[in-house]
Write a protein that holds these residues in place. Structure first.
Motif, PDB file in Angstrom:
ATOM      1  N   LEU A   1      44.260  15.974 -85.513  1.00  0.00           N
ATOM      2  CA  LEU A   1      45.298  16.633 -86.297  1.00  0.00           C
ATOM      3  C   LEU A   1      44.654  17.556 -87.317  1.00  0.00           C
ATOM      4  O   LEU A   1      43.725  17.173 -88.030  1.00  0.00           O
ATOM      5  N   SER A   2      45.160  18.761 -87.401  1.00  0.00           N
ATOM      6  CA  SER A   2      44.638  19.707 -88.372  1.00  0.00           C
ATOM      7  C   SER A   2      45.346  19.517 -89.705  1.00  0.00           C
ATOM      8  O   SER A   2      46.348  18.809 -89.810  1.00  0.00           O
TER       9      SER A   2
ATOM     10  N   LEU B   1      49.133  18.057 -90.721  1.00  0.00           N
ATOM     11  CA  LEU B   1      49.357  17.008 -91.722  1.00  0.00           C
ATOM     12  C   LEU B   1      50.343  17.473 -92.783  1.00  0.00           C
ATOM     13  O   LEU B   1      51.220  16.715 -93.203  1.00  0.00           O
ATOM     14  N   LYS B   2      50.195  18.734 -93.228  1.00  0.00           N
ATOM     15  CA  LYS B   2      51.117  19.282 -94.221  1.00  0.00           C
ATOM     16  C   LYS B   2      52.529  19.328 -93.660  1.00  0.00           C
ATOM     17  O   LYS B   2      53.502  19.009 -94.349  1.00  0.00           O
ATOM     18  N   LYS B   3      52.633  19.728 -92.384  1.00  0.00           N
ATOM     19  CA  LYS B   3      53.932  19.813 -91.749  1.00  0.00           C
ATOM     20  C   LYS B   3      54.580  18.438 -91.664  1.00  0.00           C
ATOM     21  O   LYS B   3      55.778  18.277 -91.926  1.00  0.00           O
ATOM     22  N   MET B   4      53.792  17.415 -91.329  1.00  0.00           N
ATOM     23  CA  MET B   4      54.306  16.050 -91.248  1.00  0.00           C
ATOM     24  C   MET B   4      54.774  15.567 -92.613  1.00  0.00           C
ATOM     25  O   MET B   4      55.814  14.921 -92.732  1.00  0.00           O
TER      26      MET B   4
ATOM     27  N   GLU C   1      58.054  17.199 -93.455  1.00  0.00           N
ATOM     28  CA  GLU C   1      59.139  16.570 -92.711  1.00  0.00           C
ATOM     29  C   GLU C   1      59.525  15.241 -93.339  1.00  0.00           C
ATOM     30  O   GLU C   1      60.712  14.917 -93.447  1.00  0.00           O
ATOM     31  N   ASP C   2      58.521  14.467 -93.763  1.00  0.00           N
ATOM     32  CA  ASP C   2      58.804  13.191 -94.422  1.00  0.00           C
ATOM     33  C   ASP C   2      59.565  13.398 -95.716  1.00  0.00           C
ATOM     34  O   ASP C   2      60.518  12.667 -96.019  1.00  0.00           O
ATOM     35  N   LEU C   3      59.143  14.389 -96.501  1.00  0.00           N
ATOM     36  CA  LEU C   3      59.838  14.678 -97.755  1.00  0.00           C
ATOM     37  C   LEU C   3      61.274  15.115 -97.490  1.00  0.00           C
ATOM     38  O   LEU C   3      62.196  14.708 -98.200  1.00  0.00           O
TER      39      LEU C   3
END
Length: 115
Positions: A34-35, A39-42, A45-47
């Protein structure tokens, strides 16, 4: 217990062999690849999910309060008494101290039992 111990030993040996041969779990490989952008995108999405959940909870709390107020209006209009289940559902009403008759009823209920 010996079965669990044997299973643990066998699974440990198999995992060591698979690591030595380069055959690891696919999940671990995916996590390593994972780049930072992924990770930022994940995280975003969680936020976003957390914000949506918080928004839904606020809306539900508002609806519950409105329903409770409406029930109170109906009770006042028709002279009905409040049920215990209504106070449990809303959890917004303050608990009133028990009256003498309620305490006596509880004592009578404690005395009654079916054998």
């Amino acid at each position: 217990m010996s079965a669990m111990l044997g299973k643990a030993l066998v699974s440990d040996k198999i995992s060591k062999i698979s690591k030595g041969l380069g055959i690891d779990d696919e999940k671990e490989e995916e996590e390593n690849h994972l780049s930072s952008a992924d990770l930022k995108k994940m995280k975003q999405e969680d936020l976003k999910k957390e914000e949506e959940k918080k928004k839904r909870e606020e809306m539900q709390a508002k609806r519950r309060a409105e329903r409770s107020a409406r029930r109170d209006e109906i009770r006042d209009k028709y002279g009905l008494e409040k049920k215990e289940s209504d106070t449990k559902k809303t959890n917004t009403m303050e608990k009133k101290p028990a009256t003498k008759t309620q305490i006596e009823d509880k004592k009578d209920d404690d005395k009654c039992c079916v054998m």
